[in-house]
Every structure is written in C-alpha cells, then in structure tokens.
Motif scaffolding. Structure first.
Motif, short mmCIF file in Angstrom:
data_model
loop_
_atom_site.label_atom_id
_atom_site.label_comp_id
_atom_site.label_asym_id
_atom_site.label_seq_id
_atom_site.Cartn_x
_atom_site.Cartn_y
_atom_site.Cartn_z
N CYS A 155 6.26 8.16 -7.10
CA CYS A 155 6.38 6.82 -6.55
C CYS A 155 6.49 6.61 -5.01
O CYS A 155 6.15 5.85 -4.35
N ILE A 156 7.26 7.69 -4.57
CA ILE A 156 7.43 7.64 -2.90
C ILE A 156 6.32 7.96 -2.60
O ILE A 156 5.83 7.23 -1.58
N ALA A 157 5.37 8.74 -2.97
CA ALA A 157 4.13 9.35 -2.07
C ALA A 157 2.99 8.09 -2.41
O ALA A 157 2.36 7.74 -1.68
N GLY A 158 3.24 7.46 -3.84
CA GLY A 158 2.05 6.32 -4.00
C GLY A 158 2.23 5.20 -3.04
O GLY A 158 1.45 4.55 -2.43
N SER A 159 3.65 4.71 -3.29
CA SER A 159 3.98 3.41 -2.22
C SER A 159 3.76 3.89 -0.75
O SER A 159 3.31 2.94 -0.17
N ALA A 160 3.93 4.88 -0.37
CA ALA A 160 3.81 5.42 1.22
C ALA A 160 2.37 5.21 1.52
O ALA A 160 1.97 4.86 2.57
N THR A 161 1.73 5.97 0.68
CA THR A 161 0.26 5.97 0.66
C THR A 161 -0.26 4.38 0.92
O THR A 161 -1.41 4.51 1.47
N ALA A 162 0.31 3.63 -0.04
CA ALA A 162 -0.56 2.26 -0.13
C ALA A 162 0.03 1.68 1.09
O ALA A 162 -0.80 0.92 1.60
N ILE A 163 1.05 1.65 1.82
CA ILE A 163 1.60 1.12 2.98
C ILE A 163 0.50 1.79 3.98
O ILE A 163 0.00 1.06 4.92
N VAL A 164 0.33 2.99 4.02
CA VAL A 164 -0.52 3.57 5.17
C VAL A 164 -1.98 3.21 5.06
O VAL A 164 -2.73 2.79 6.05
N ALA A 165 -2.51 3.18 3.78
CA ALA A 165 -3.83 2.55 3.52
C ALA A 165 -4.18 1.21 3.96
O ALA A 165 -5.00 0.74 4.35
N THR A 166 -3.04 0.18 3.65
CA THR A 166 -3.22 -1.03 3.98
C THR A 166 -3.17 -1.13 5.44
O THR A 166 -4.02 -2.20 6.13
#
Length: 153
Positions: free
Chosen positions: A81-92
């Motif tokens: 959950c931490i990695a996925g949400s952080a990746t979503a923020i960086v990708a956006t």
C-alpha cells in the motif's frame, strides 16, 4: 458477533488504507483495460499508451494485493500500500511535469488543455493516493500488522 467485528474501532486505520488501496487498484485495472483498447484502436499512439499501460499494470499489481494482504494483517500488504500509493503520486506528478514542459500532450478537446488535465489529475488521483499513503504508514496500521512501533509502547 459479525456486527460487533464490523463496528469495532480496532484496525480502522488499516481497514481504511486497505479499502483505498483496493479501490485504487481496481481503478488502475480499469485504466489498464482502457489502455489495451487504445493500443488496439490507435496503433499510432502506441509508445505513449504502452508506457501508460505499464504504469497502470505496476500500480494494479502492487495496490490490489497490498490491500488484500493488509486486510489479512500481513506486513507485506502495508508495504504494498505504501509503495503503490507513493508510486501513484510520483507518476501523477511526473505526468503533470511532462505535460507542462511540452514533452507530453494533454488533449481534452479545447483551450486550456494542460490546465484542465493537470487540475483533473491533481483532484482525482492525488487526494486518495496521499490518504492511502498516510493511513498505510501510520503507527496503528503497523500495530495492525503486528509490527513494533517505535516511540510508543
């Protein structure tokens, strides 16, 4: 018995993080399916669409299992959950930056495409991703997973 388990205050933070991760994973899965349709329908736009599909695949593969595992008290679920949400923020933010520099094109069919596309991405993607990240990283979620929480006993 079941009602008391559902209304219990124990694990609210972790359950909220898990629910947000699963919903986010399902949305990225829908985006992945739309990317596959776009690859077939618009082969001229394949490089950009393939990159978008790869990001959607990665986020789906991390957020969905992360949310499910977190509901099962698994520390790997919290990490997902931490990695996925952080990746979503960086990708956006990366997508917004590329569009602002002209390296990517946002076409919403009218004037102000960049502003509208950027605001839409910021409003739709960032708040749930930030909430998922905050809830997943919180100490109550770590305790839910059976991890030691430093600073509090």
């Amino acid at each position: 018995m079941i009602f008391s388990a559902l209304t219990s205050a124990t694990g609210r933070t972790a359950r909220a993080a898990a629910a947000l991760a699963v919903v986010g994973g399902l949305l990225y899965l829908a985006g992945l399916l739309l990317d596959v349709v776009a690859l077939v329908r618009f082969p001229g736009d394949a490089p950009r669409t393939a990159v978008h599909a790869a990001v959607d695949l990665l986020l789906t593969a991390v957020l969905l299992p992360g949310g499910v595992l977190l509901m099962r008290h698994d520390p790997l679920g919290r990490l997902g959950c931490i990695a996925g949400s952080a990746t979503a923020i960086v990708a956006t933010l990366t997508s917004l930056l590329l569009a602002a520099t002209g390296l990517a094109y946002v076409d919403l069919g009218g004037p102000g495409d960049l502003a509208a596309g950027g605001v839409l991405a910021l409003v739709l993607v960032l708040p749930p991703a930030v909430a998922t990240l905050a809830l997943s990283a919180a100490a109550p979620t770590a305790r839910w997973c059976g991890l030691p929480v430093t600073g509090r006993e």
